[in-house]
Design a protein around this motif. Structure first.
Motif, PDB file in Angstrom:
ATOM      1  N   THR A   1      -5.863   8.588  -5.059  1.00 12.59           N
ATOM      2  CA  THR A   1      -5.800   7.509  -6.053  1.00 12.59           C
ATOM      3  C   THR A   1      -4.361   7.166  -6.400  1.00 12.59           C
ATOM      4  OG1 THR A   1      -7.851   8.410  -6.964  1.00 12.59           O
ATOM      5  CG2 THR A   1      -6.720   6.746  -8.262  1.00 12.59           C
ATOM      6  N   LEU A   2      -3.493   8.166  -6.477  1.00 17.60           N
ATOM      7  CA  LEU A   2      -2.089   7.912  -6.803  1.00 17.60           C
ATOM      8  C   LEU A   2      -1.413   7.076  -5.725  1.00 17.60           C
ATOM      9  CD1 LEU A   2       0.333   8.442  -8.665  1.00 17.60           C
ATOM     10  CD2 LEU A   2       0.776  10.523  -7.348  1.00 17.60           C
ATOM     11  N   LEU A   3      -1.697   7.361  -4.460  1.00 16.48           N
ATOM     12  CA  LEU A   3      -1.094   6.572  -3.382  1.00 16.48           C
ATOM     13  C   LEU A   3      -1.594   5.133  -3.411  1.00 16.48           C
ATOM     14  CD1 LEU A   3      -1.147   9.161  -0.453  1.00 16.48           C
ATOM     15  CD2 LEU A   3       0.829   8.341  -1.734  1.00 16.48           C
ATOM     16  N   VAL A   4      -2.879   4.940  -3.687  1.00 20.70           N
ATOM     17  CA  VAL A   4      -3.382   3.569  -3.837  1.00 20.70           C
ATOM     18  C   VAL A   4      -2.687   2.873  -4.997  1.00 20.70           C
ATOM     19  CG1 VAL A   4      -5.420   2.178  -4.375  1.00 20.70           C
ATOM     20  CG2 VAL A   4      -5.616   4.118  -2.814  1.00 20.70           C
ATOM     21  N   SER A   5      -2.465   3.612  -6.086  1.00 16.78           N
ATOM     22  CA  SER A   5      -1.770   3.057  -7.242  1.00 16.78           C
ATOM     23  C   SER A   5      -0.329   2.681  -6.897  1.00 16.78           C
ATOM     24  CB  SER A   5      -1.799   4.061  -8.399  1.00 16.78           C
ATOM     25  OG  SER A   5      -1.076   3.587  -9.517  1.00 16.78           O
ATOM     26  N   LEU A   6       0.336   3.505  -6.096  1.00 18.49           N
ATOM     27  CA  LEU A   6       1.709   3.195  -5.690  1.00 18.49           C
ATOM     28  C   LEU A   6       1.758   1.978  -4.772  1.00 18.49           C
ATOM     29  CD1 LEU A   6       3.145   6.784  -5.076  1.00 18.49           C
ATOM     30  CD2 LEU A   6       3.572   5.269  -7.013  1.00 18.49           C
ATOM     31  N   TYR A   7       0.780   1.868  -3.860  1.00 14.26           N
ATOM     32  CA  TYR A   7       0.714   0.670  -3.020  1.00 14.26           C
ATOM     33  C   TYR A   7       0.518  -0.573  -3.885  1.00 14.26           C
ATOM     34  CZ  TYR A   7      -0.020   3.958   0.860  1.00 14.26           C
ATOM     35  OH  TYR A   7       0.102   4.973   1.759  1.00 14.26           O
TER      36      TYR A   7
END
Length: 226
Positions: free
Chosen positions: A215-221
């Motif tokens: 979820t954090l990587l999706v948030s960063l994208y």
């Protein structure tokens, strides 16, 4: 008798029909809704967790990015719950299937990229060619940046699949070794059993950490494209 290590990762069926859809829908039943029951400690803890996650994820986003708040909270809740339920005996973990993880990663990644090209067209195109690049390196850098962009959803899905699958395989192997050693060397079996308990505790942590990382990587994208 030889046992197939990957038998637990096969899609379960009932009367010849796959029941993955029912398994995927099951975690949502575990979370109580204030509309279905009187507010109590369970709903209070649930609301506190949701608010904590939203504050953690939304601090870096602007107003456009915060429209994804419900999506991100639902995503981390679904992945975390699915991973934890998969640690129970005689269960199936959908997140060990690369196809399912790709089905989550690709639309989310594509949504952030489309949003970036829609609202920040110049900035999104500028990522393909850093400022000050020598002219001979321009074609190569554009190709590399394009490949790195399209590999992002694959990295998301493979990371989640590999970590969950590796943990399940280790638990299976150590559990089988413990059963085999019980009749041969009880002392060694007790040691492997302690290792199995510690590994299970570690897998509980990994299940939650992988949900957070995904979820954090999706948030960063999303942050890079809004």
């Amino acid at each position: 008798m030889n046992e197939n290590l990957f038998a637990s990762f096969a899609t379960p069926t009932m009367m010849g029909l796959p029941i993955v859809t029912l398994i995927i829908m099951f975690p949502s039943i575990l979370f109580p809704s204030p509309k279905r029951m009187i507010p109590n400690r369970v709903t209070a803890i649930q609301q506190w967790l949701v608010n904590t996650i939203m504050k953690q994820m939304m601090n870096i986003h602007n107003n456009k990015g915060r429209t994804w708040a419900l999506m991100l909270v639902s995503l981390i809740t679904f992945i975390g719950t699915t991973n934890l339920l998969g640690l129970l005996p005689h269960t199936f973990t959908p997140t060990t299937q690369l196809s399912m993880n790709l089905a989550m990663a690709i639309p989310l990644w594509a949504g952030t990229v489309v949003m970036g090209f829609r609202h920040k067209t110049k900035a999104s195109l500028a990522h393909f060619l850093p400022q000050g690049t020598p002219i001979p390196l321009i074609p190569m850098l554009i190709i590399i940046e394009t490949i790195s962009l399209f590999i992002q959803p694959m990295a998301l899905a493979v990371r989640l699949t590999a970590n969950i699958t590796a943990g399940h395989l280790l638990i299976h192997l150590i559990g089988s070794a413990t059963l085999a050693l019980m009749s041969i060397s009880p002392t060694t079996a007790s040691i492997t059993f302690i290792i199995l308990i510690l590994l299970t505790i570690l897998e509980f942590a990994v299940a939650l950490i992988q949900a957070y990382v995904f979820t954090l990587l999706v948030s960063l994208y999303l942050h890079d494209n809004t």
